[in-house]
Motif scaffolding. Structure first.
Motif, PDB file in Angstrom:
ATOM      1  N   THR A 196      15.405  -4.177   4.199  1.00  0.00           N
ATOM      2  CA  THR A 196      14.621  -3.094   4.803  1.00  0.00           C
ATOM      3  C   THR A 196      13.251  -3.011   4.150  1.00  0.00           C
ATOM      4  O   THR A 196      13.020  -3.614   3.097  1.00  0.00           O
ATOM      5  CB  THR A 196      15.359  -1.749   4.630  1.00  0.00           C
ATOM      6  OG1 THR A 196      14.560  -0.690   5.141  1.00  0.00           O
ATOM      7  CG2 THR A 196      15.687  -1.480   3.164  1.00  0.00           C
ATOM      8  N   ASP A 197      12.350  -2.245   4.787  1.00  0.00           N
ATOM      9  CA  ASP A 197      11.047  -1.996   4.167  1.00  0.00           C
ATOM     10  C   ASP A 197      11.104  -0.797   3.226  1.00  0.00           C
ATOM     11  O   ASP A 197      10.104  -0.447   2.599  1.00  0.00           O
ATOM     12  CB  ASP A 197       9.962  -1.781   5.232  1.00  0.00           C
ATOM     13  CG  ASP A 197      10.347  -0.729   6.247  1.00  0.00           C
ATOM     14  OD1 ASP A 197      11.077   0.214   5.901  1.00  0.00           O
ATOM     15  OD2 ASP A 197       9.920  -0.863   7.421  1.00  0.00           O
ATOM     16  N   GLY A 198      12.253  -0.142   3.136  1.00  0.00           N
ATOM     17  CA  GLY A 198      12.452   0.912   2.151  1.00  0.00           C
ATOM     18  C   GLY A 198      12.079   2.306   2.593  1.00  0.00           C
ATOM     19  O   GLY A 198      12.337   3.277   1.869  1.00  0.00           O
ATOM     20  N   GLU A 199      11.485   2.436   3.762  1.00  0.00           N
ATOM     21  CA  GLU A 199      11.148   3.780   4.244  1.00  0.00           C
ATOM     22  C   GLU A 199      12.430   4.547   4.563  1.00  0.00           C
ATOM     23  O   GLU A 199      13.318   4.029   5.237  1.00  0.00           O
ATOM     24  CB  GLU A 199      10.261   3.686   5.478  1.00  0.00           C
ATOM     25  CG  GLU A 199       8.883   3.099   5.178  1.00  0.00           C
ATOM     26  CD  GLU A 199       7.992   3.020   6.407  1.00  0.00           C
ATOM     27  OE1 GLU A 199       6.777   2.917   6.239  1.00  0.00           O
ATOM     28  OE2 GLU A 199       8.518   3.067   7.525  1.00  0.00           O
ATOM     29  N   ASP A 200      12.505   5.768   4.047  1.00  0.00           N
ATOM     30  CA  ASP A 200      13.729   6.561   4.208  1.00  0.00           C
ATOM     31  C   ASP A 200      13.360   7.974   4.662  1.00  0.00           C
ATOM     32  O   ASP A 200      12.649   8.696   3.966  1.00  0.00           O
ATOM     33  CB  ASP A 200      14.495   6.611   2.878  1.00  0.00           C
ATOM     34  CG  ASP A 200      15.888   7.193   3.029  1.00  0.00           C
ATOM     35  OD1 ASP A 200      16.231   7.625   4.156  1.00  0.00           O
ATOM     36  OD2 ASP A 200      16.626   7.218   2.035  1.00  0.00           O
ATOM     37  N   LEU A 259       5.728  -0.839   2.306  1.00  0.00           N
ATOM     38  CA  LEU A 259       6.949  -1.134   1.572  1.00  0.00           C
ATOM     39  C   LEU A 259       7.148  -0.091   0.480  1.00  0.00           C
ATOM     40  O   LEU A 259       6.246   0.160  -0.322  1.00  0.00           O
ATOM     41  CB  LEU A 259       6.854  -2.535   0.952  1.00  0.00           C
ATOM     42  CG  LEU A 259       7.962  -2.932  -0.023  1.00  0.00           C
ATOM     43  CD1 LEU A 259       9.315  -2.973   0.681  1.00  0.00           C
ATOM     44  CD2 LEU A 259       7.652  -4.277  -0.679  1.00  0.00           C
ATOM     45  N   ASP A 260       8.346   0.502   0.430  1.00  0.00           N
ATOM     46  CA  ASP A 260       8.686   1.490  -0.597  1.00  0.00           C
ATOM     47  C   ASP A 260       9.650   0.832  -1.588  1.00  0.00           C
ATOM     48  O   ASP A 260      10.865   0.910  -1.445  1.00  0.00           O
ATOM     49  CB  ASP A 260       9.323   2.721   0.051  1.00  0.00           C
ATOM     50  CG  ASP A 260       9.603   3.820  -0.965  1.00  0.00           C
ATOM     51  OD1 ASP A 260       9.392   3.585  -2.174  1.00  0.00           O
ATOM     52  OD2 ASP A 260      10.076   4.894  -0.564  1.00  0.00           O
ATOM     53  N   GLU A 261       9.087   0.177  -2.581  1.00  0.00           N
ATOM     54  CA  GLU A 261       9.916  -0.521  -3.565  1.00  0.00           C
ATOM     55  C   GLU A 261      10.635   0.450  -4.501  1.00  0.00           C
ATOM     56  O   GLU A 261      11.740   0.156  -4.964  1.00  0.00           O
ATOM     57  CB  GLU A 261       9.050  -1.479  -4.395  1.00  0.00           C
ATOM     58  CG  GLU A 261       8.559  -2.702  -3.631  1.00  0.00           C
ATOM     59  CD  GLU A 261       7.857  -3.677  -4.555  1.00  0.00           C
ATOM     60  OE1 GLU A 261       8.244  -4.874  -4.565  1.00  0.00           O
ATOM     61  OE2 GLU A 261       6.944  -3.246  -5.278  1.00  0.00           O
ATOM     62  N   LYS A 262      10.028   1.582  -4.784  1.00  0.00           N
ATOM     63  CA  LYS A 262      10.596   2.519  -5.752  1.00  0.00           C
ATOM     64  C   LYS A 262      11.982   2.984  -5.323  1.00  0.00           C
ATOM     65  O   LYS A 262      12.922   3.003  -6.127  1.00  0.00           O
ATOM     66  CB  LYS A 262       9.653   3.716  -5.920  1.00  0.00           C
ATOM     67  CG  LYS A 262      10.124   4.714  -6.967  1.00  0.00           C
ATOM     68  CD  LYS A 262       9.114   5.845  -7.113  1.00  0.00           C
ATOM     69  CE  LYS A 262       9.604   6.861  -8.147  1.00  0.00           C
ATOM     70  NZ  LYS A 262       8.633   7.992  -8.303  1.00  0.00           N
ATOM     71  N   THR A 263      12.134   3.342  -4.053  1.00  0.00           N
ATOM     72  CA  THR A 263      13.421   3.821  -3.559  1.00  0.00           C
ATOM     73  C   THR A 263      14.480   2.713  -3.597  1.00  0.00           C
ATOM     74  O   THR A 263      15.620   2.942  -4.012  1.00  0.00           O
ATOM     75  CB  THR A 263      13.279   4.335  -2.116  1.00  0.00           C
ATOM     76  OG1 THR A 263      12.329   5.413  -2.098  1.00  0.00           O
ATOM     77  CG2 THR A 263      14.610   4.849  -1.583  1.00  0.00           C
ATOM     78  N   LEU A 264      14.091   1.532  -3.179  1.00  0.00           N
ATOM     79  CA  LEU A 264      15.036   0.419  -3.169  1.00  0.00           C
ATOM     80  C   LEU A 264      15.450   0.016  -4.580  1.00  0.00           C
ATOM     81  O   LEU A 264      16.622  -0.302  -4.834  1.00  0.00           O
ATOM     82  CB  LEU A 264      14.423  -0.777  -2.436  1.00  0.00           C
ATOM     83  CG  LEU A 264      14.136  -0.575  -0.952  1.00  0.00           C
ATOM     84  CD1 LEU A 264      13.444  -1.806  -0.375  1.00  0.00           C
ATOM     85  CD2 LEU A 264      15.415  -0.277  -0.190  1.00  0.00           C
ATOM     86  N   LEU A 265      14.497   0.021  -5.495  1.00  0.00           N
ATOM     87  CA  LEU A 265      14.793  -0.330  -6.882  1.00  0.00           C
ATOM     88  C   LEU A 265      15.757   0.678  -7.498  1.00  0.00           C
ATOM     89  O   LEU A 265      16.708   0.292  -8.200  1.00  0.00           O
ATOM     90  CB  LEU A 265      13.499  -0.387  -7.687  1.00  0.00           C
ATOM     91  CG  LEU A 265      13.625  -0.801  -9.159  1.00  0.00           C
ATOM     92  CD1 LEU A 265      14.224  -2.196  -9.274  1.00  0.00           C
ATOM     93  CD2 LEU A 265      12.260  -0.735  -9.850  1.00  0.00           C
ATOM     94  N   ALA A 266      15.565   1.945  -7.209  1.00  0.00           N
ATOM     95  CA  ALA A 266      16.445   2.985  -7.754  1.00  0.00           C
ATOM     96  C   ALA A 266      17.860   2.840  -7.206  1.00  0.00           C
ATOM     97  O   ALA A 266      18.839   2.989  -7.942  1.00  0.00           O
ATOM     98  CB  ALA A 266      15.881   4.369  -7.415  1.00  0.00           C
ATOM     99  N   LEU A 267      17.984   2.553  -5.910  1.00  0.00           N
ATOM    100  CA  LEU A 267      19.296   2.381  -5.296  1.00  0.00           C
ATOM    101  C   LEU A 267      20.023   1.171  -5.886  1.00  0.00           C
ATOM    102  O   LEU A 267      21.222   1.230  -6.187  1.00  0.00           O
ATOM    103  CB  LEU A 267      19.149   2.226  -3.783  1.00  0.00           C
ATOM    104  CG  LEU A 267      20.428   1.980  -2.975  1.00  0.00           C
ATOM    105  CD1 LEU A 267      21.420   3.112  -3.169  1.00  0.00           C
ATOM    106  CD2 LEU A 267      20.101   1.801  -1.502  1.00  0.00           C
ATOM    107  N   ALA A 268      19.301   0.089  -6.070  1.00  0.00           N
ATOM    108  CA  ALA A 268      19.909  -1.121  -6.624  1.00  0.00           C
ATOM    109  C   ALA A 268      20.354  -0.899  -8.067  1.00  0.00           C
ATOM    110  O   ALA A 268      21.472  -1.270  -8.450  1.00  0.00           O
ATOM    111  CB  ALA A 268      18.932  -2.286  -6.541  1.00  0.00           C
ATOM    112  N   GLN A 269      19.509  -0.284  -8.880  1.00  0.00           N
ATOM    113  CA  GLN A 269      19.849  -0.059 -10.280  1.00  0.00           C
ATOM    114  C   GLN A 269      21.023   0.912 -10.428  1.00  0.00           C
ATOM    115  O   GLN A 269      21.876   0.718 -11.295  1.00  0.00           O
ATOM    116  CB  GLN A 269      18.623   0.479 -11.030  1.00  0.00           C
ATOM    117  CG  GLN A 269      17.514  -0.557 -11.222  1.00  0.00           C
ATOM    118  CD  GLN A 269      16.306   0.005 -11.934  1.00  0.00           C
ATOM    119  OE1 GLN A 269      16.096   1.227 -11.971  1.00  0.00           O
ATOM    120  NE2 GLN A 269      15.484  -0.878 -12.496  1.00  0.00           N
TER     121      GLN A 269
END
Length: 341
Positions: A196-200, A259-269
């Motif tokens: 995804t592009d990370g938009e939520d 691209l919203d990397e911050k949200t995706l990075l938090a979910l993955a971690q």
């Protein structure tokens, strides 16, 4: 139907038979030279006068032994039987964002086409995985149940299109909850590949989604597709594919998708997974493949299929009988005394 599973062994029989004949012929010539040197031809003739010459039937037995042996190696087959293919597989669900923002062309030709190219490479490489596919916007829907069928997975990947679902928006929690239901019956560690592009549009639901993933042993491998600077989202295209109108919000302002990397990075971690920034299809597929290694595997039936019954036993038995006849065949019999007189 093919009568032989490995028909090339029948071709090998010809040089093998020729080699056996050459060895026998060379051995006979060498034996005659040695006998002449040691005894002389006349003395040897007197010593073997009471023995019959070796019959040609013994040589035929050896030839038939070779023929039936290579026929057995060729694998004669007829009749069919149903077998179940068993295997040990890890379990993975791929969730693909099909919201309008995936039309964005900050990656050529657009984000979703890049995602589909990468996913086809990925499913081709993940031979030890049972994979399911779901598509999501603000809600998630199963596109392909968990399977090992690469053709089915490729078909459903090709069918993914922007706005294919009847609900707009984007929710990262929705695919996590649906993946948890799909993977709940499998023990051990599983994976959700979230592309995804990370938009939520529902960030308040993300905490519950993280807890659901942890509870079900799901590691989220998040792939961020798009650029940080973002770009406009095509809304209308002409017949040549050229953009004639871009998406606008309710106030009439042109929408820029980033691209919203911050949200995706938090979910993955939070789930013990990994975040992968999209670069090229091959590079991302390799990184995802490395990230899912070590997942727990369970035994499962991969497929049921009909195969021809291998009938190698019949020519093999005949080969053994011919070899026994060759080895046990009398090399010579004493002539009857009456006949000598």
């Amino acid at each position: 139907m093919e009568l032989f599973a490995n028909p090339w062994f029948l071709v090998y029989f010809l040089p093998a038979a020729l080699l056996a004949w050459l060895v026998a012929w060379s051995g006979k010539k060498l034996k005659n030279r040695l006998i002449s040197a040691l005894f002389g031809p006349m003395a040897y003739a007197k010593l073997t006068a009471d023995l019959r010459p070796v019959t040609w039937k013994r040589g035929a037995c050896f030839g038939l032994f070779l023929f039936f042996l290579f026929a057995a190696l060729a694998g004669p087959q007829w009749g069919t039987e149903i077998i179940e293919v068993q295997g040990s597989f890890a379990q993975t669900v791929i969730a693909v964002d099909v919201s309008t923002s995936m039309r964005a062309r900050d990656l050529k030709p657009d984000r979703l086409d890049n995602a589909k190219t990468m996913l086809k490479m990925l499913v081709n490489n993940l031979k030890d995985e049972r994979i399911g596919i779901l598509a999501f916007t603000s809600q998630a829907y199963v596109q392909c149940p968990i399977t090992t069928d690469e053709d089915a997975l490729t078909y459903f990947i090709n069918s993914l299109q922007p706005d294919m679902l009847p609900v707009p928006g984007t929710s990262l929690a929705a695919p996590v909850h649906l993946a948890a239901r799909m993977l709940a019956k499998y023990p051990g560690q599983k994976a959700l590949i979230l592309l995804t592009d990370g938009e939520d549009h529902s960030p308040n639901e993300l905490k519950a989604a993280q807890e659901t993933a942890l509870k079900n042993g799901i590691r989220v491998i998040a792939i961020g597709i798009g650029t940080k600077d973002g770009t406009l989202i095509p809304a209308k295209l002409d017949t040549t594919g050229k953009v004639i109108e871009y998406k606008k919000d309710k106030t009439g302002k042109t929408v820029v998708s980033k691209l919203d990397e911050k949200t995706l990075l938090a979910l993955a971690q939070a789930t013990g997974g990994a975040y992968i920034a999209y670069t090229t299809p091959a590079q991302v597929a390799a990184k995802v493949e490395a990230s899912v290694k070590g997942l727990d595997k369970t035994s499962a039936r991969a497929a049921s299929r009909a195969i021809y019954k291998n009938r190698y036993a019949l020519p093999l038995v005949l080969a053994i009988l011919c070899l026994a006849a060759f080895l046990l065949w009398p090399r010579g019999n004493k002539r009857n005394t009456a006949q000598k007189r």
